[in-house]
Design an enzyme around this catalytic site. Sequence first.
Site, mmCIF file in Angstrom:
data_model
loop_
_atom_site.group_PDB
_atom_site.id
_atom_site.type_symbol
_atom_site.label_atom_id
_atom_site.label_comp_id
_atom_site.label_asym_id
_atom_site.label_seq_id
_atom_site.Cartn_x
_atom_site.Cartn_y
_atom_site.Cartn_z
ATOM 1 N N ARG A 74 46.451 34.698 29.212
ATOM 2 C CA ARG A 74 47.873 34.488 29.497
ATOM 3 C C ARG A 74 48.027 33.589 30.723
ATOM 4 N NH1 ARG A 74 50.322 39.214 27.122
ATOM 5 N NH2 ARG A 74 49.201 39.234 25.149
ATOM 6 N N ARG B 227 48.810 44.436 38.038
ATOM 7 C CA ARG B 227 48.755 44.742 36.602
ATOM 8 C C ARG B 227 48.468 43.499 35.766
ATOM 9 N NH1 ARG B 227 52.971 48.223 34.216
ATOM 10 N NH2 ARG B 227 54.152 46.295 34.097
ATOM 11 N N HIS B 228 48.385 42.353 36.375
ATOM 12 C CA HIS B 228 48.228 41.117 35.606
ATOM 13 C C HIS B 228 46.908 40.406 35.882
ATOM 14 C CE1 HIS B 228 52.617 41.628 35.185
ATOM 15 N NE2 HIS B 228 52.442 40.986 34.052
ATOM 16 N N GLU C 79 52.380 51.513 29.991
ATOM 17 C CA GLU C 79 52.089 51.123 28.622
ATOM 18 C C GLU C 79 50.679 50.537 28.514
ATOM 19 O OE1 GLU C 79 53.078 47.420 27.309
ATOM 20 O OE2 GLU C 79 51.723 48.175 25.773
ATOM 21 N N SER D 91 50.584 48.380 22.191
ATOM 22 C CA SER D 91 51.789 48.060 21.455
ATOM 23 C C SER D 91 51.379 47.755 20.027
ATOM 24 C CB SER D 91 52.459 46.843 22.097
ATOM 25 O OG SER D 91 53.726 46.656 21.558
ATOM 26 N N ARG E 87 43.647 47.981 31.313
ATOM 27 C CA ARG E 87 44.631 49.002 31.692
ATOM 28 C C ARG E 87 44.157 50.410 31.380
ATOM 29 N NH1 ARG E 87 50.626 46.589 30.465
ATOM 30 N NH2 ARG E 87 50.382 44.725 31.743
#
Lengths: 575, 575
Positions: free
Chosen positions: A338, A346-347, A495, A498, A549
């Site tokens: 990304r 978190r990234h 989260e 997904s 995560r």
Amino acid sequence: MADTPTEPKPAAQVPPAEGGEAAPAAPSKKGAKKAEAKAKKEAEKARKAAEREAAAAAAKAASAANDPAKANYGDITPTTKVDAERTYLRDLGEEHIDKVIKLRAWVQNTRPQSASIGFVELREERDWSIQGVMLANSEGTVSKQMVKWLGSLPLESFVLVEAKVVKPVEPVKSCKVSDYELQISRCYLIAPAPPVLGLGFAVANRAVASFEDEEQANDAEKVAEAGVAGLSLDALPNASLTTHLNNPAMHKRAPIQQAIADVRIAVRKLFSEYLDSKRFNQFEPPALIAASSEGGANVFSMPYFDKSAYLAQSPQFYKQMEIAGGRKRVYCIAPVFRAENSNTPRHMTEFTGLDLEMEIEEHYHEVRDTLEAVLLYIFRGLKERCAEQIELVRTAYPSEDFLLPEPGKEVRLTFAEGQKLLREEGPEEFRNVSDDEDMSTPQEKALGALIKEKFKTDFYVLDKFPEGARPFYAREDPENRKLTNSYDFFMRGQEILSGGQRIHLPDELEARLRTKGIDPQSPGIKEYVDVFRSAGVPPHGGGGIGLDRVVAWYLNLPSVHLTSYYPRTPKRLLP
Amino acid sequence: MADTPTEPKPAAQVPPAEGGEAAPAAPSKKGAKKAEAKAKKEAEKARKAAEREAAAAAAKAASAANDPAKANYGDITPTTKVDAERTYLRDLGEEHIDKVIKLRAWVQNTRPQSASIGFVELREERDWSIQGVMLANSEGTVSKQMVKWLGSLPLESFVLVEAKVVKPVEPVKSCKVSDYELQISRCYLIAPAPPVLGLGFAVANRAVASFEDEEQANDAEKVAEAGVAGLSLDALPNASLTTHLNNPAMHKRAPIQQAIADVRIAVRKLFSEYLDSKRFNQFEPPALIAASSEGGANVFSMPYFDKSAYLAQSPQFYKQMEIAGGRKRVYCIAPVFRAENSNTPRHMTEFTGLDLEMEIEEHYHEVRDTLEAVLLYIFRGLKERCAEQIELVRTAYPSEDFLLPEPGKEVRLTFAEGQKLLREEGPEEFRNVSDDEDMSTPQEKALGALIKEKFKTDFYVLDKFPEGARPFYAREDPENRKLTNSYDFFMRGQEILSGGQRIHLPDELEARLRTKGIDPQSPGIKEYVDVFRSAGVPPHGGGGIGLDRVVAWYLNLPSVHLTSYYPRTPKRLLP
């Protein structure tokens, strides 16, 4: 070597460069004064280093000159031979008492006691350490020079040791192997460490003090000061993540870092293991893709011969292609990328996805339940296989046991039920949350706290997300078109997964694209729709799990950057 | 869904675009004539398609109007329910005779026999197919309209079937399940295929006819012609690789392609399995790196925020960093990238490396022997676990059994011995090959043939490569500085692995860099050397195996492109 598959030819084989690293910050107002102080310190440091080196050389010369134990220590040579039985610390037992063994280890600590007695902590791997003692003897097989030499070894040097296994007077508290001790008879230096480490072992094994880049300069200064003063690096305060990552060998030697790495690989293995047992087929999605311009904002692009290529943001399309290709149930473990300029704990720009996709026979809950089962398998497996590692990590990053629902009592709320809970029992600011809009991160965390209180679990599922919160390929609930057959999974209110049912019929897909304002004929989209038109594709669904995560939240770490072997962020491409 | 780890947000989630695909070739001299003929054909095709559609619609209307079996077939609806026991073809046995079962399958072939009898081949997965028969009956549960409908289903449609298991009059040769047959009582269309497939199932399951891009246009024309004429696509000649890859669903449905995929994954798993059992630690190297300018020729580079990033050409540096970080023995399975404009059956721009690195205790042959052992474990494992898949692949790509040396009689020649063999017993042109220069691909193949003849093995090791043929990090033989402690491994005369001992001492590394004409202070190199200076790093070595090549040469495939799920070449980024 005509054309090697994975090791490039000499000219091409060059390790990473510093090109990608941020330049140091510009000097501040106090720059001049600081620089002066720094120069002074540097000079002092250089002087001390020169003194130390001279002393070491003198000691070496003196010791070599007239030392009956000369052959039993020093730099290793091609002719050095130690014939004793190679024994690993983890295998050491009563049967080894009074036996002479051979081992290879890092010098974790030295404690000279007197001219004729020296102690050393030897670490073989992770936290497997043992105390070695060297006693000068009258036979001359161990000399005082030899004891002195041992005490002068730079910490984190790698040595070959011959020693007798003995019982210590009392258990050695500072070492993992506390019931045995080594009486060293020979010791050779295989690979030296520098006089001062950039990051000491004890500090490397503590919690990261800061995730801010600026802290690094302070750390370096403190290390230099300690070096000059001859202080133990262990006395230094915790270091910043930048200092850790700029000292990769020492960062990785820290037992807690190795424990995190073990947990990470255990998650990968548990994921595969469970799915293999359920007849899933593993596959490899590509990293290089001919991506659409629409995902452009967060996608890395590069020149690709006379065209452009992009780095995959997810294996979504490829998982579905495998289903179209008749593979029934598939999974993959692959890097995804990304190009998001987010500098948060978190990234990352590169991370690992654990993805699966499967045919649906009767209902999309088959997929939801499979994902839930694989995650429960992972959590239970970690507790069983990585108990030691989890304890190790807790010495630096405290955490409570990760609470799981009792079997058969899995917590699955609909999105609407979750919002209702927030409205009715959550904090003031969430009294008006809507059933049609996606949740924010603070909402998720507040809901996580409510669910933990109510259901005593850190792991739960939110099902039936509103249509507007899902991508075009998410299949709508046939009974309520405002909802989709899709879900998110959460750990400690954050989260980690997904997924949902996908549209498998090309006409439905085209209609949905139009509703979402996307032209079904646009580049990339057309090829995607064509796959569903090219042959009958079974109904299917899946999900993507963020490995980084899962590890971070399971261990309650303050950042996903700690879970990655080589974290990549907008500011960091090294090491 | 606040920020999903592996499934991007709606806007960002768009599958690959055609941007990367080569444009069709410019029209030739005969262009105009051809175009005219094509237009004519297209018109004819459109007319026939319209006719077919009209006929189908009429049939549908007529059948629906007054059909007692109406509820037992047709498009599936949300209320369709078949309660019979779900049974998989691979589990079918005598106990199922006369039982009613349910299955889901692709229509592989239809053979209408009369107005009241129709046959269909149903394929559940890979090559698991069974014959279904539909008989119109007087009770009206199966009608003539229903039989007609079944016969009109486009091939590769996906259906739900309820049927009674019966014994056929004689074994059904055309299906894998030949001892049973299905008497279909209900059948629903879950997902339709198009009237004409871009690549028929039977053709997809044959050898690729050509690896040249130009062939694709011819294939498409032939398919279109067959479609217009209503001919079976099975009668078409073998298709080009381009046609295969442009029809990914059908390419992947071919049992031989699935068998190759199974073998590929088996190699990955056998690799991990063996190394896990030997206490190796898996790790994940990064794909994004801050690469040096020196490897520039073959490296993909891209804008990375305010800097540049590169795609890893190998995990070499990272494997060594793990060793420096105290991980003892490590392996990784990861994509690697080469921006090489080579359009050969042996090259791709993205492929998978199986890499390992380990500490050396006494001699670098510990590493060579571990690599040899893991490959032998893989080869023996494939023979045992993938016998069915290997046989399947042979139906399209014939191959002889992959010959292995007898245990204890592994073939390890030195590079010099290999060259001597070539000089003395090889073809005329290799009478003067030198011991100091690297081998060419034709030399390797000639040597492979000689070794196979002499030692009856397709797998062997060449050890002790000359210094000039190896990269700067290769450690020299301490007894002969013209040689290195390094090796290549071969399968059927083609190189699949390269490796050796690395330099672990920073001063030696710097000296070697200078000898090779590389500045130890240059970007990228400096950071690499610094790791070995930052703490004592044990002696170590390793190797990298090209997964794609291992699969291709083991199965004797004509191209590595057939082994990859989504082959990437200078000309291809799609699908």
